[in-house]
Motif scaffolding. Structure first.
Motif, mmCIF file in Angstrom:
data_model
loop_
_atom_site.group_PDB
_atom_site.id
_atom_site.type_symbol
_atom_site.label_atom_id
_atom_site.label_comp_id
_atom_site.label_asym_id
_atom_site.label_seq_id
_atom_site.Cartn_x
_atom_site.Cartn_y
_atom_site.Cartn_z
ATOM 1 N N ILE A 117 0.846 -1.185 0.000
ATOM 2 C CA ILE A 117 0.000 0.000 0.000
ATOM 3 C C ILE A 117 0.884 1.239 0.000
ATOM 4 N N GLU A 119 2.090 5.234 0.275
ATOM 5 C CA GLU A 119 1.855 6.365 1.165
ATOM 6 C C GLU A 119 0.730 7.248 0.608
ATOM 7 N N VAL A 121 -1.421 6.111 2.994
ATOM 8 C CA VAL A 121 -2.131 5.071 3.738
ATOM 9 C C VAL A 121 -1.164 3.988 4.199
ATOM 10 N N GLY A 122 -0.265 3.576 3.297
ATOM 11 C CA GLY A 122 0.707 2.542 3.625
ATOM 12 C C GLY A 122 2.109 3.094 3.737
ATOM 13 N N MET A 187 -9.947 0.593 -3.256
ATOM 14 C CA MET A 187 -9.486 1.872 -2.724
ATOM 15 C C MET A 187 -10.412 3.017 -3.102
ATOM 16 N N ARG A 330 -12.697 3.079 2.088
ATOM 17 C CA ARG A 330 -11.371 2.692 1.626
ATOM 18 C C ARG A 330 -10.896 1.479 2.412
ATOM 19 N N ARG A 331 -10.514 0.457 1.701
ATOM 20 C CA ARG A 331 -9.969 -0.727 2.350
ATOM 21 C C ARG A 331 -8.657 -1.081 1.684
ATOM 22 N N THR A 332 -7.862 -1.888 2.347
ATOM 23 C CA THR A 332 -6.582 -2.290 1.807
ATOM 24 C C THR A 332 -6.586 -3.764 1.493
#
Length: 339
Positions: A117, A119, A121-122, A187, A330-332
């Motif tokens: 993920i 940046e 978020v990750g 996303m 939003r999910r990963t």
């Protein structure tokens, strides 16, 4: 830069792409959890057979067995030092199969998600993502692909990183996202978002669209979302062969060859230029798709009601673009390969 892809887009009404990688390799003996990319060197005859199956079924292009070919994905199999080798060989095997055909076949270098993920978020930085995509793209170019093809992407940040890397290697490219969350990617990207995003790049894709997702009906609705934006860029649709179900302990996709033939015709009528299959799509499906595209006259753009009548119901009530539509959360996830 090769102009074969551009010429094909200009001269052919529609291009038939390939089907699934995973489904076909599992049928050849690949075990769950193994890296298909390792078969490029360990089982080259099986990879040739994978490519040949698409050609024999009537495909105009196929993707290389390099979906998980970035360093981050290969690291899961302690093969991150083999990015150049595995991608180059995967492309060379494809070039070999394509060049011996009595008709022109295009070889697309498959590039899947990094599995990380970006940046903010990750933790994956933009520069490192570009570096990984660049390393893979260089090897695919060396192996002789006609274009690069990033697929099953969920995040716009990752799509941008791939676009930047592909521009660095001076190769034509395509890109698809997977709209599998009530008409959005995991996303939160909608069909209208992607149609706008591809026009922002200094070197835009020669074609864009959707792959994978949740079935043929849903991807056709996404396609109509692209069309509604008024895009003049060629559209790609690579839908799954139905919905996955567990049968005798194995995943089975319930889409018949006849259903995929109907899907191919509806996709063409909707305005799609490159039509293929994703998870569950085998040569027998491609054969019926080729036959349908060659023999059925082009019709009017299908309505949502016609899609449901012919293919089946949608998996969600909306396509993700409505105000307040579900699926915006939003999910990963780690990117999936074309099963």
């Amino acid at each position: 830069m090769s102009d074969k892809f551009a010429k094909a887009l200009e001269t052919k009404d529609v291009l038939l792409a390939d089907g699934a990688t995973g489904t076909n390799l599992f049928n050849m003996g690949l075990e769950s959890g193994d890296a298909p990319e390792l078969w490029n060197t360990d089982e080259p005859n099986k990879i040739r057979a994978l490519y040949q199956g698409s050609v024999d079924a009537g495909s105009d292009l196929f993707l290389t067995n390099t979906f998980g070919g970035t360093a981050s994905r290969l690291k899961l199999h302690d093969a991150q030092h083999r990015v150049g080798e595995l991608n180059r060989v995967g492309a060379e095997l494809g070039r070999e199969v394509a060049d011996k055909s009595d008709r022109e076949i295009l070889v697309a270098g498959s590039v899947g998600p990094t599995g990380e993920i970006l940046e903010p978020v990750g933790e994956l930085t933009h520069s490192l993502a570009v570096e990984m995509f660049h390393e893979q793209a260089d090897a695919l170019k060396e192996g002789g692909v006609d274009m690069l093809w990033v697929e099953t992407i969920s995040a716009p940040e990752e799509f941008r990183a791939a676009a930047e890397a592909f521009a660095m290697v001076d190769m034509p490219w395509c890109g698809t996202m997977s709209f599998d969350t009530a008409g959005r990617t995991m996303m939160g990207v909608t069909s209208s978002d992607l149609a706008k995003l591809v026009e922002e790049f200094d070197v835009p894709p020669m074609a864009f669209g959707a792959n994978c997702g949740t079935g043929a009906s849903d991807i056709l609705r996404t396609i109509l979302g692209f069309v509604a934006q008024g895009t003049e860029r060629p559209i790609i649709s690579k839908g799954n062969a139905g919905i996955p179900k567990y049968v005798d302990g194995k995943i089975h996709y319930d889409g018949t060859p006849e259903l995929m033939a109907d899907y191919a015709v509806l996709a063409r009528n909707a305005g799609v230029k490159i039509i293929g299959g994703c998870c569950g799509t085998m040569p027998i499906h491609l054969e019926k798709m080729r036959e349908a595209l060659d023999t059925r006259p082009k019709g009017d753009r299908p309505t949502l009601e016609e899609i449901v009548d012919i293919i089946g119901p949608f998996s969600s009530a909306n396509d993700g673009t409505e105000e307040g539509a579900g699926g915006a959360e939003r999910r990963t996830r780690r990117g999936r390969r074309r099963a």
